[in-house]
Design a protein around this motif. Structure first.
Motif, PDB file in Angstrom:
ATOM      1  N   LYS A   7       0.851  -1.192   0.000  1.00 42.04           N
ATOM      2  CA  LYS A   7       0.000   0.000   0.000  1.00 42.04           C
ATOM      3  C   LYS A   7       0.888   1.245   0.000  1.00 42.04           C
ATOM      4  O   LYS A   7       2.081   1.165   0.271  1.00 42.04           O
ATOM      5  CB  LYS A   7      -0.875   0.027   1.254  1.00 42.04           C
ATOM      6  CG  LYS A   7      -1.847  -1.126   1.360  1.00 42.04           C
ATOM      7  CD  LYS A   7      -2.670  -1.021   2.631  1.00 42.04           C
ATOM      8  CE  LYS A   7      -3.613  -2.192   2.760  1.00 42.04           C
ATOM      9  NZ  LYS A   7      -4.382  -2.133   3.999  1.00 42.04           N
ATOM     10  N   PRO A   8       0.281   2.417  -0.240  1.00 41.61           N
ATOM     11  CA  PRO A   8       1.043   3.658  -0.074  1.00 41.61           C
ATOM     12  C   PRO A   8       1.503   3.790   1.379  1.00 41.61           C
ATOM     13  O   PRO A   8       0.907   3.195   2.284  1.00 41.61           O
ATOM     14  CB  PRO A   8       0.017   4.750  -0.408  1.00 41.61           C
ATOM     15  CG  PRO A   8      -1.034   4.059  -1.206  1.00 41.61           C
ATOM     16  CD  PRO A   8      -1.074   2.652  -0.696  1.00 41.61           C
ATOM     17  N   ILE A   9       2.536   4.573   1.605  1.00 38.25           N
ATOM     18  CA  ILE A   9       3.081   4.754   2.961  1.00 38.25           C
ATOM     19  C   ILE A   9       3.001   6.232   3.327  1.00 38.25           C
ATOM     20  O   ILE A   9       3.605   7.076   2.657  1.00 38.25           O
ATOM     21  CB  ILE A   9       4.546   4.273   3.032  1.00 38.25           C
ATOM     22  CG1 ILE A   9       4.635   2.788   2.652  1.00 38.25           C
ATOM     23  CG2 ILE A   9       5.122   4.524   4.430  1.00 38.25           C
ATOM     24  CD1 ILE A   9       6.058   2.284   2.459  1.00 38.25           C
ATOM     25  N   ILE A  83      -4.719   5.010  -6.346  1.00 38.25           N
ATOM     26  CA  ILE A  83      -5.496   3.805  -6.634  1.00 38.25           C
ATOM     27  C   ILE A  83      -4.541   2.696  -7.010  1.00 38.25           C
ATOM     28  O   ILE A  83      -3.679   2.870  -7.876  1.00 38.25           O
ATOM     29  CB  ILE A  83      -6.475   4.035  -7.796  1.00 38.25           C
ATOM     30  CG1 ILE A  83      -7.405   5.213  -7.471  1.00 38.25           C
ATOM     31  CG2 ILE A  83      -7.284   2.778  -8.096  1.00 38.25           C
ATOM     32  CD1 ILE A  83      -8.107   5.755  -8.676  1.00 38.25           C
ATOM     33  N   ASP A  84      -4.698   1.547  -6.378  1.00 33.95           N
ATOM     34  CA  ASP A  84      -3.884   0.375  -6.711  1.00 33.95           C
ATOM     35  C   ASP A  84      -4.374  -0.174  -8.041  1.00 33.95           C
ATOM     36  O   ASP A  84      -5.510  -0.636  -8.156  1.00 33.95           O
ATOM     37  CB  ASP A  84      -4.012  -0.681  -5.607  1.00 33.95           C
ATOM     38  CG  ASP A  84      -3.019  -1.822  -5.757  1.00 33.95           C
ATOM     39  OD1 ASP A  84      -2.516  -2.051  -6.877  1.00 33.95           O
ATOM     40  OD2 ASP A  84      -2.757  -2.501  -4.749  1.00 33.95           O
ATOM     41  N   GLN A 107       4.158  13.334   4.246  1.00 33.70           N
ATOM     42  CA  GLN A 107       4.452  13.011   2.858  1.00 33.70           C
ATOM     43  C   GLN A 107       3.823  11.666   2.557  1.00 33.70           C
ATOM     44  O   GLN A 107       3.540  10.882   3.463  1.00 33.70           O
ATOM     45  CB  GLN A 107       5.956  12.922   2.628  1.00 33.70           C
ATOM     46  CG  GLN A 107       6.676  14.216   2.927  1.00 33.70           C
ATOM     47  CD  GLN A 107       8.161  14.070   2.706  1.00 33.70           C
ATOM     48  OE1 GLN A 107       8.641  14.372   1.633  1.00 33.70           O
ATOM     49  NE2 GLN A 107       8.870  13.614   3.702  1.00 33.70           N
ATOM     50  N   LEU A 108       3.637  11.393   1.288  1.00 31.08           N
ATOM     51  CA  LEU A 108       3.069  10.123   0.888  1.00 31.08           C
ATOM     52  C   LEU A 108       3.998   9.474  -0.128  1.00 31.08           C
ATOM     53  O   LEU A 108       4.349  10.096  -1.139  1.00 31.08           O
ATOM     54  CB  LEU A 108       1.682  10.328   0.276  1.00 31.08           C
ATOM     55  CG  LEU A 108       0.941   9.051  -0.079  1.00 31.08           C
ATOM     56  CD1 LEU A 108       0.616   8.241   1.174  1.00 31.08           C
ATOM     57  CD2 LEU A 108      -0.339   9.386  -0.842  1.00 31.08           C
ATOM     58  N   PHE A 109       4.376   8.234   0.171  1.00 28.64           N
ATOM     59  CA  PHE A 109       5.139   7.446  -0.791  1.00 28.64           C
ATOM     60  C   PHE A 109       4.137   6.638  -1.599  1.00 28.64           C
ATOM     61  O   PHE A 109       3.368   5.846  -1.051  1.00 28.64           O
ATOM     62  CB  PHE A 109       6.131   6.523  -0.088  1.00 28.64           C
ATOM     63  CG  PHE A 109       6.847   5.611  -1.051  1.00 28.64           C
ATOM     64  CD1 PHE A 109       7.806   6.110  -1.915  1.00 28.64           C
ATOM     65  CD2 PHE A 109       6.542   4.263  -1.105  1.00 28.64           C
ATOM     66  CE1 PHE A 109       8.446   5.283  -2.826  1.00 28.64           C
ATOM     67  CE2 PHE A 109       7.190   3.425  -2.001  1.00 28.64           C
ATOM     68  CZ  PHE A 109       8.141   3.935  -2.859  1.00 28.64           C
ATOM     69  N   VAL A 110       4.135   6.867  -2.908  1.00 29.95           N
ATOM     70  CA  VAL A 110       3.229   6.188  -3.826  1.00 29.95           C
ATOM     71  C   VAL A 110       4.067   5.200  -4.642  1.00 29.95           C
ATOM     72  O   VAL A 110       4.861   5.611  -5.494  1.00 29.95           O
ATOM     73  CB  VAL A 110       2.531   7.200  -4.770  1.00 29.95           C
ATOM     74  CG1 VAL A 110       1.576   6.480  -5.705  1.00 29.95           C
ATOM     75  CG2 VAL A 110       1.823   8.289  -3.969  1.00 29.95           C
ATOM     76  N   PRO A 111       3.927   3.898  -4.369  1.00 29.68           N
ATOM     77  CA  PRO A 111       4.728   2.911  -5.108  1.00 29.68           C
ATOM     78  C   PRO A 111       4.360   2.846  -6.588  1.00 29.68           C
ATOM     79  O   PRO A 111       3.307   3.321  -7.008  1.00 29.68           O
ATOM     80  CB  PRO A 111       4.364   1.586  -4.428  1.00 29.68           C
ATOM     81  CG  PRO A 111       3.727   1.955  -3.128  1.00 29.68           C
ATOM     82  CD  PRO A 111       3.086   3.286  -3.352  1.00 29.68           C
ATOM     83  N   ARG A 112       5.226   2.226  -7.360  1.00 28.01           N
ATOM     84  CA  ARG A 112       4.903   1.938  -8.759  1.00 28.01           C
ATOM     85  C   ARG A 112       3.650   1.067  -8.769  1.00 28.01           C
ATOM     86  O   ARG A 112       3.445   0.246  -7.891  1.00 28.01           O
ATOM     87  CB  ARG A 112       6.044   1.189  -9.431  1.00 28.01           C
ATOM     88  CG  ARG A 112       7.277   2.052  -9.633  1.00 28.01           C
ATOM     89  CD  ARG A 112       8.389   1.280 -10.302  1.00 28.01           C
ATOM     90  NE  ARG A 112       9.552   2.140 -10.501  1.00 28.01           N
ATOM     91  CZ  ARG A 112      10.480   1.922 -11.405  1.00 28.01           C
ATOM     92  NH1 ARG A 112      10.406   0.865 -12.200  1.00 28.01           N
ATOM     93  NH2 ARG A 112      11.508   2.744 -11.514  1.00 28.01           N
TER      94      ARG A 112
END
Length: 182
Positions: A7-9, A83-84, A107-112
């Motif tokens: 998930k996002p962090i 959105i995943d 802050q938000l880490f948005v994975p690939r």
């Protein structure tokens, strides 16, 4: 299948403040690796200035040009939405919303493998983000921000939203080119 980032962090930095103001480190590679397990190497910084009601998104890149993002608000307040879109993810189709502002400095880490967008809730906002891959027009994709299947509450009335012509022409998620693998 185990995902590197399920998930996002959401990242809450340690902010040091006194009568003079505040200080914090928006990014420290060692802290990101040791505290949050984020070892992505960022290659580019981006910044946008937007007024109230501006909605940017939902964007992503595919293939070898996919991007992870580290996003934050330097000035103002936004509703940040991800959105995943990884078809193999147990969280496929999940919508995550976060209020990001210049007060909490989160802050938000948005994975690939996630589509990303934001709507400005303050009079203006300066939105900053790092990416771990360069922009590629050929690999750029998106999902329509008001796709009824996603049920996103942008916290603004539809007539308040200011979107680009390009974003209004994006496909519904069911018709979009998504990530086959996480």
């Amino acid at each position: 299948m185990e995902l590197k980032y399920p998930k996002p962090i959401l990242i809450t930095p340690q902010v040091h403040g006194d009568a003079r103001g505040y200080f914090f480190e928006p990014y420290n590679r060692n802290t990101f690796i040791n505290k949050w397990g984020i070892d992505d190497v960022f290659v580019q910084d981006n910044e946008s200035l937007s007024s109230r009601g501006v909605l940017r998104g939902l964007h992503y890149q595919i293939g070898e040009m996919a991007q992870a993002k580290l996003v934050r608000v330097a000035v103002g307040k936004v509703l940040d939405v991800v959105i995943d879109i990884r078809k193999s993810s147990p969280h496929f189709g999940s919508v995550y919303s976060y209020l990001l502002d210049d007060q909490k400095h989160e802050q938000l880490f948005v994975p690939r493998g996630f589509a990303h967008g934001f709507a400005v809730l303050s009079d203006t906002a300066i939105f900053q983000y790092k990416v771990d891959n360069f922009y590629s027009r050929e690999h750029e994709r998106g999902i329509l921000y008001n796709d009824p299947a996603l049920k996103i509450d942008w916290q603004l009335q539809p007539h308040e939203l200011l979107t680009s012509e390009k974003d209004r022409a994006l496909p519904l998620m069911q018709d979009a080119e998504l990530f086959a693998h996480a």
